[in-house]
Design a protein around this motif. Sequence first.
Motif, PDB file in Angstrom:
ATOM      1  N   PRO A  13       0.814  -1.231   0.000  1.00 28.36           N
ATOM      2  CA  PRO A  13       0.000   0.000   0.000  1.00 28.36           C
ATOM      3  C   PRO A  13       0.842   1.273   0.000  1.00 28.36           C
ATOM      4  N   GLY A  14       1.909   1.313   0.810  1.00 29.01           N
ATOM      5  CA  GLY A  14       2.739   2.514   0.903  1.00 29.01           C
ATOM      6  C   GLY A  14       3.435   2.786  -0.415  1.00 29.01           C
ATOM      7  N   GLY A  15       4.036   1.758  -0.998  1.00 34.98           N
ATOM      8  CA  GLY A  15       4.788   1.916  -2.245  1.00 34.98           C
ATOM      9  C   GLY A  15       3.877   2.294  -3.396  1.00 34.98           C
ATOM     10  N   PHE A  32       9.108  -1.209  -7.621  1.00 33.42           N
ATOM     11  CA  PHE A  32       9.552  -2.602  -7.695  1.00 33.42           C
ATOM     12  C   PHE A  32       8.870  -3.434  -6.616  1.00 33.42           C
ATOM     13  N   GLU A  33       8.413  -4.625  -7.009  1.00 32.95           N
ATOM     14  CA  GLU A  33       7.781  -5.540  -6.058  1.00 32.95           C
ATOM     15  C   GLU A  33       8.443  -6.912  -6.225  1.00 32.95           C
ATOM     16  N   ARG A  34       8.864  -7.482  -5.100  1.00 39.69           N
ATOM     17  CA  ARG A  34       9.549  -8.783  -5.189  1.00 39.69           C
ATOM     18  C   ARG A  34       8.574  -9.925  -5.512  1.00 39.69           C
ATOM     19  N   GLY A  35       7.287  -9.778  -5.137  1.00 37.73           N
ATOM     20  CA  GLY A  35       6.301 -10.822  -5.427  1.00 37.73           C
ATOM     21  C   GLY A  35       5.937 -10.846  -6.900  1.00 37.73           C
ATOM     22  N   CYS A  46      -6.902  -7.315   5.999  1.00 37.76           N
ATOM     23  CA  CYS A  46      -6.839  -6.165   6.898  1.00 37.76           C
ATOM     24  C   CYS A  46      -8.206  -5.514   7.020  1.00 37.76           C
ATOM     25  N   GLY A  47      -8.353  -4.763   8.100  1.00 37.10           N
ATOM     26  CA  GLY A  47      -9.529  -3.922   8.250  1.00 37.10           C
ATOM     27  C   GLY A  47      -9.136  -2.491   7.922  1.00 37.10           C
ATOM     28  N   LEU A  48      -9.988  -1.800   7.178  1.00 34.21           N
ATOM     29  CA  LEU A  48      -9.759  -0.381   6.875  1.00 34.21           C
ATOM     30  C   LEU A  48     -10.842   0.429   7.577  1.00 34.21           C
ATOM     31  N   TYR A 112      -9.215  -8.799   1.842  1.00 34.71           N
ATOM     32  CA  TYR A 112      -7.966  -9.557   1.703  1.00 34.71           C
ATOM     33  C   TYR A 112      -6.949  -8.735   0.928  1.00 34.71           C
ATOM     34  N   ARG A 113      -5.690  -8.899   1.311  1.00 38.24           N
ATOM     35  CA  ARG A 113      -4.617  -8.156   0.633  1.00 38.24           C
ATOM     36  C   ARG A 113      -4.486  -8.576  -0.829  1.00 38.24           C
ATOM     37  N   ARG A 114      -4.903  -9.796  -1.146  1.00 35.65           N
ATOM     38  CA  ARG A 114      -4.817 -10.223  -2.556  1.00 35.65           C
ATOM     39  C   ARG A 114      -5.731  -9.362  -3.417  1.00 35.65           C
ATOM     40  N   LEU A 136      13.502  -8.387  -6.888  1.00 34.11           N
ATOM     41  CA  LEU A 136      13.958  -8.102  -5.523  1.00 34.11           C
ATOM     42  C   LEU A 136      15.049  -7.039  -5.587  1.00 34.11           C
ATOM     43  N   ILE A 137      14.858  -5.978  -4.834  1.00 35.75           N
ATOM     44  CA  ILE A 137      15.913  -4.961  -4.723  1.00 35.75           C
ATOM     45  C   ILE A 137      16.787  -5.362  -3.542  1.00 35.75           C
ATOM     46  N   SER A 138      18.073  -5.489  -3.791  1.00 35.00           N
ATOM     47  CA  SER A 138      18.922  -6.063  -2.742  1.00 35.00           C
ATOM     48  C   SER A 138      19.881  -5.047  -2.127  1.00 35.00           C
ATOM     49  N   PRO A 191       1.584 -13.967  14.651  1.00 32.81           N
ATOM     50  CA  PRO A 191       1.173 -15.211  14.022  1.00 32.81           C
ATOM     51  C   PRO A 191      -0.303 -15.103  13.655  1.00 32.81           C
ATOM     52  N   GLN A 192      -0.665 -15.666  12.559  1.00 33.90           N
ATOM     53  CA  GLN A 192      -2.019 -15.457  12.052  1.00 33.90           C
ATOM     54  C   GLN A 192      -2.528 -16.716  11.356  1.00 33.90           C
ATOM     55  N   LEU A 193      -3.772 -17.056  11.617  1.00 33.88           N
ATOM     56  CA  LEU A 193      -4.369 -18.252  11.014  1.00 33.88           C
ATOM     57  C   LEU A 193      -5.575 -17.814  10.198  1.00 33.88           C
ATOM     58  N   GLY A 295       5.564   3.993   5.270  1.00 34.63           N
ATOM     59  CA  GLY A 295       4.844   2.813   5.772  1.00 34.63           C
ATOM     60  C   GLY A 295       5.599   2.081   6.869  1.00 34.63           C
ATOM     61  N   ASP A 296       5.504   0.746   6.849  1.00 35.39           N
ATOM     62  CA  ASP A 296       6.145  -0.060   7.894  1.00 35.39           C
ATOM     63  C   ASP A 296       7.657   0.136   7.924  1.00 35.39           C
ATOM     64  N   ALA A 297       8.253   0.406   6.775  1.00 33.67           N
ATOM     65  CA  ALA A 297       9.705   0.607   6.729  1.00 33.67           C
ATOM     66  C   ALA A 297      10.111   1.756   7.651  1.00 33.67           C
ATOM     67  N   ALA A 306      -2.118  -0.743  16.054  1.00 32.19           N
ATOM     68  CA  ALA A 306      -1.262  -1.266  14.990  1.00 32.19           C
ATOM     69  C   ALA A 306      -1.897  -1.294  13.613  1.00 32.19           C
ATOM     70  N   GLU A 307      -2.944  -0.486  13.416  1.00 33.85           N
ATOM     71  CA  GLU A 307      -3.443  -0.278  12.053  1.00 33.85           C
ATOM     72  C   GLU A 307      -2.288   0.367  11.283  1.00 33.85           C
ATOM     73  N   GLY A 308      -2.033  -0.097  10.053  1.00 31.23           N
ATOM     74  CA  GLY A 308      -0.850   0.440   9.385  1.00 31.23           C
ATOM     75  C   GLY A 308      -1.029   0.769   7.919  1.00 31.23           C
ATOM     76  N   ILE A 309      -2.186   0.396   7.341  1.00 26.84           N
ATOM     77  CA  ILE A 309      -2.325   0.593   5.895  1.00 26.84           C
ATOM     78  C   ILE A 309      -2.604   2.071   5.590  1.00 26.84           C
ATOM     79  N   TRP A 310      -3.509   2.664   6.346  1.00 23.14           N
ATOM     80  CA  TRP A 310      -3.751   4.111   6.169  1.00 23.14           C
ATOM     81  C   TRP A 310      -2.436   4.868   6.361  1.00 23.14           C
TER      82      TRP A 310
HETATM   83  C1  LIG Z   1      -0.826  -9.935  10.699  1.00 31.47           C
HETATM   84  C2  LIG Z   1      -1.030  -8.490  10.418  1.00 31.47           C
HETATM   85  C3  LIG Z   1      -2.307  -7.965  10.410  1.00 31.47           C
HETATM   86  C4  LIG Z   1      -2.504  -6.615  10.139  1.00 31.47           C
HETATM   87  N1  LIG Z   1      -3.778  -6.116  10.102  1.00 31.47           N
HETATM   88  C5  LIG Z   1      -3.981  -4.818   9.754  1.00 31.47           C
HETATM   89  C6  LIG Z   1      -5.290  -4.282   9.624  1.00 31.47           C
HETATM   90  O1  LIG Z   1      -6.279  -4.970   9.864  1.00 31.47           O
HETATM   91  N2  LIG Z   1      -5.423  -2.991   9.226  1.00 31.47           N
HETATM   92  C7  LIG Z   1      -4.353  -2.198   8.961  1.00 31.47           C
HETATM   93  O2  LIG Z   1      -4.527  -1.045   8.573  1.00 31.47           O
HETATM   94  N3  LIG Z   1      -3.101  -2.679   9.088  1.00 31.47           N
HETATM   95  C8  LIG Z   1      -2.892  -3.956   9.472  1.00 31.47           C
HETATM   96  N4  LIG Z   1      -1.621  -4.442   9.596  1.00 31.47           N
HETATM   97  C9  LIG Z   1      -0.492  -3.549   9.321  1.00 31.47           C
HETATM   98  C10 LIG Z   1      -0.314  -3.430   7.824  1.00 31.47           C
HETATM   99  O3  LIG Z   1      -0.308  -4.697   7.232  1.00 31.47           O
HETATM  100  C11 LIG Z   1       1.002  -2.725   7.494  1.00 31.47           C
HETATM  101  O4  LIG Z   1       1.158  -1.602   8.308  1.00 31.47           O
HETATM  102  C12 LIG Z   1       0.990  -2.303   6.021  1.00 31.47           C
HETATM  103  O5  LIG Z   1       0.918  -3.431   5.207  1.00 31.47           O
HETATM  104  C13 LIG Z   1       2.231  -1.505   5.677  1.00 31.47           C
HETATM  105  O6  LIG Z   1       2.268  -1.265   4.301  1.00 31.47           O
HETATM  106  P1  LIG Z   1       3.661  -1.053   3.536  1.00 31.47           P
HETATM  107  O7  LIG Z   1       3.327  -0.778   2.132  1.00 31.47           O
HETATM  108  O8  LIG Z   1       4.465  -0.110   4.304  1.00 31.47           O
HETATM  109  O9  LIG Z   1       4.406  -2.444   3.705  1.00 31.47           O
HETATM  110  P2  LIG Z   1       4.015  -3.889   3.201  1.00 31.47           P
HETATM  111  O10 LIG Z   1       2.543  -4.065   3.162  1.00 31.47           O
HETATM  112  O11 LIG Z   1       4.800  -4.836   4.030  1.00 31.47           O
HETATM  113  O12 LIG Z   1       4.516  -3.924   1.717  1.00 31.47           O
HETATM  114  C14 LIG Z   1       5.885  -3.972   1.411  1.00 31.47           C
HETATM  115  C15 LIG Z   1       6.002  -4.537   0.021  1.00 31.47           C
HETATM  116  O13 LIG Z   1       7.350  -4.451  -0.387  1.00 31.47           O
HETATM  117  C16 LIG Z   1       7.749  -5.669  -0.975  1.00 31.47           C
HETATM  118  N5  LIG Z   1       9.185  -5.769  -0.755  1.00 31.47           N
HETATM  119  C17 LIG Z   1       9.819  -5.903   0.429  1.00 31.47           C
HETATM  120  N6  LIG Z   1      11.146  -5.888   0.278  1.00 31.47           N
HETATM  121  C18 LIG Z   1      11.359  -5.745  -1.047  1.00 31.47           C
HETATM  122  C19 LIG Z   1      12.532  -5.668  -1.831  1.00 31.47           C
HETATM  123  N7  LIG Z   1      13.735  -5.702  -1.266  1.00 31.47           N
HETATM  124  N8  LIG Z   1      12.410  -5.543  -3.172  1.00 31.47           N
HETATM  125  C20 LIG Z   1      11.175  -5.479  -3.755  1.00 31.47           C
HETATM  126  N9  LIG Z   1      10.037  -5.560  -3.043  1.00 31.47           N
HETATM  127  C21 LIG Z   1      10.116  -5.670  -1.715  1.00 31.47           C
HETATM  128  C22 LIG Z   1       6.921  -6.724  -0.260  1.00 31.47           C
HETATM  129  O14 LIG Z   1       6.780  -7.905  -1.028  1.00 31.47           O
HETATM  130  C23 LIG Z   1       5.614  -6.002  -0.043  1.00 31.47           C
HETATM  131  O15 LIG Z   1       4.707  -6.177  -1.103  1.00 31.47           O
HETATM  132  C24 LIG Z   1      -1.405  -5.790   9.882  1.00 31.47           C
HETATM  133  C25 LIG Z   1      -0.104  -6.324   9.893  1.00 31.47           C
HETATM  134  C26 LIG Z   1       0.084  -7.661  10.162  1.00 31.47           C
HETATM  135  C27 LIG Z   1       1.473  -8.212  10.164  1.00 31.47           C
END
Ligand SMILES: Cc1cc2nc3c(=O)[nH]c(=O)nc-3n(C[C@H](O)[C@H](O)[C@H](O)COP(=O)(O)OP(=O)(O)OC[C@H]3O[C@@H](n4cnc5c(N)ncnc54)[C@H](O)[C@@H]3O)c2cc1C
Length: 494
Positions: A13-15, A32-35, A46-48, A112-114, A136-138, A191-193, A295-297, A306-310
Motif C-alpha cells: 500500500p505505501g509503495g 519494484f515488487e519482489r512478489g 486487513c480492516g480499513l 484480503y490483501r490479494r 527483488l531490490i537487494s 502469528p495469524q491463522l 509505511g512499515d519501513a 497497529a493499524e498500518g495501511i492508512w
Molecule cells: C498480521 C497483520 C495484520 C494486520 N492487520 C492490519 C489491519 O487490519 N489494518 C491495517 O490497517 N493494518 C494492518 N496491519 C499492518 C499493515 O499490514 C502494514 O502496516 C501495512 O501493510 C504496511 O504497508 P507497507 O506498504 O508499508 O508495507 P508492506 O505491506 O509490508 O509492503 C511492502 C512490500 O514491499 C515488498 N518488498 C519488500 N522488500 C522488497 C525488496 N527488497 N524488493 C522489492 N520488493 C520488496 C513486499 O513484497 C511487499 O509487497 C497488519 C499487519 C500484520 C502483520
Amino acid sequence: MEKWDVVVVGGGPGGSYAAKTAAEAGLKTVFFERGRKSGEKNSSGCGLGQRWWRDFPELMSELQELPSVRKIEMVVINLIDEHDRLRYRCGTTGSDLCANRWPHGMDGISIYRRDLDPFLAGKAVAAGAELRTSTLISDVLMEGGKVTGVKTEKGEPIGAEVVIAADGAMSTMARKAGMRNRWGGGCTLVPQLDFGCNEQKMDDIIGNAEWCWFGPLYGTYQVNFRDGFHIGAGQWLRDDWDEKPLDMMKKVVSIPGFQAMCRAIEAKPREYQAHLLPWLKKPPKTYMAGMMLAGDAAGFPCPLEAEGIWHAVVSGREAANTAAWAISRGDTSEKALAEYERRWRASNLGKEHEFGEEFVNLWNSSIFDPKLMARQIQLLLEFSMLHPFSIVFDWGDAHMDCFNQHLEHLMDLAPEFGEFGKTYIAPLGRGIWPKNVKRILATVKPRVPGLRRLSDENFFKVVARLSKGLAPFLDPAAKQDAPLPREAYGAGGR
Ligand SMILES: Cc1cc2nc3c(=O)[nH]c(=O)nc-3n(C[C@H](O)[C@H](O)[C@H](O)COP(=O)(O)OP(=O)(O)OC[C@H]3O[C@@H](n4cnc5c(N)ncnc54)[C@H](O)[C@@H]3O)c2cc1C
C-alpha cells in the motif's frame, strides 16, 4: 544505467500510493515488487477504518466492489478468563456522534490483501508509474553518503533522484543505507491463522463486524471477510520472549467459545502465517540524503492498535509530494528531505504518534502480558457489571443492592489496580482537550461552596497549581480554545 526521477521499493500500500502520487506529479516513476504481484507476500488481510472514508472516499467506494470485502459496522469484544471461559461479549457500533462525523459514520471494510494491494498498484500504473514485479531490490547505490539509486538482486543498477523505501517492516533499504540495523525493541511478531467459512452462515452469525478476543491470550483480533476470517495474536519481540508463535495461536483456537463459533460458521483452517509489525513508541528518523522511508519501513503503524495501511498510504503520499517538491528545487540533500518529516509530523499521521509512549506502555502492561491480563479480566468484568443492562439482569438481590455490591467490589479491587491506573491510564489525561477540562471544572466549581467565590480566572490558576498535569491545558497563553484547522479532523471537526 537507467535513471528515474523516483524509484519506489515495494508494491504494498505505501509503495503503490507513493508511486501513484509521484506519477501524478509528472515524475518519471518506477516501483519494484519482489512478489509476482502486489499483495502476494503480505499478511492475509486487513480492516480499513472510518478515516478511509474521510481521506480516500473515491478509493473506498471502489473497494466495496472487490470480492473479499465484508463491511465493518460493529466491533465485538469477547472477554475470556483464565479458565478459557467466555465471560463477556459486547459490541460497539458507535454513537450518534460517530454516525454523523463523516458520511459513512463508523463503517469500514475488511478486505484480503490479494484484492487490496493489486487494486492500489493498478491505480499507480494507471497514473503512469511503471511496475516491475518479481524483482527483488537487494541494495542501495550510494555516493558520498547520499542514496543515488538501487540495485536489483541480479546486480542491475537503477539510478534515481529520490528513492522511496516502502519495503515493509524488514526494510532492506533502511539497513543497506545505514539508517538502522534492527528495530531495537518495539516490533511485534504476529502469528495469524486464516480460515475459509460458509458465507451465508457468516452473514447470519458474524454479521458486518470485527471481533476481538481479550484475556490471558496476547492481543487477539479476528478480521472477518466475505467468506473467511483470520485471527492473529501479537507479542513484542524482546530478549526474554519464549513463546513460539504457533503456541500463541493454539491458546486462542482452543477456547471453547472460539471453537463453537468456528463450528457455527463451518470454519476450516486454510493458511498459517507469521509477520513482523513495527509497533513503536515513535518512528525513528525517516529520511536521509536521497531517500525517504514510508509505511512499515518507517515504523508508522498506529501505536494503539497497529493499524498500518492508512499510515502507509498517507506517508507514501507525503514522501512522493516531498520528492516532487525537492526535485523541482534541484535539491534532494538530507536537509531538503527533512521537509518530509516536518510534513508528516504536522499531519494526522504525526498526531497519531503523539501518545505513542503512553499507548505502548499500556499494552506492555496489559494485553501483551497474559499473566497480568488473567487478573485484569476481573476488573473489566466488574466494570461491565455497572453497565445499565447488566444491573437489570443481575437477579441476585434487589437491583439497587446489586448495583451497590458491584460498586463496593470494584472499590475493593481499586487498591490492587490503583498503581496501574496511576502509571498507565493517568498519563493519557494530558490528551484531554483543554476545552473539555474547562467544561468539567466549570461544572464542578459552582457545586463546591468554597470555590463559588473565586473568579473563573483565579479558580483555573489554583487548579493549575494543584495539578501539574493539567497546567499545560490551563495556560491561557496556549490559546487552547482556538478552533483547530478543520482539515486536521475531517468534516465533523472537533
Ligand atoms: C498480521 C497483520 C495484520 C494486520 N492487520 C492490519 C489491519 O487490519 N489494518 C491495517 O490497517 N493494518 C494492518 N496491519 C499492518 C499493515 O499490514 C502494514 O502496516 C501495512 O501493510 C504496511 O504497508 P507497507 O506498504 O508499508 O508495507 P508492506 O505491506 O509490508 O509492503 C511492502 C512490500 O514491499 C515488498 N518488498 C519488500 N522488500 C522488497 C525488496 N527488497 N524488493 C522489492 N520488493 C520488496 C513486499 O513484497 C511487499 O509487497 C497488519 C499487519 C500484520 C502483520
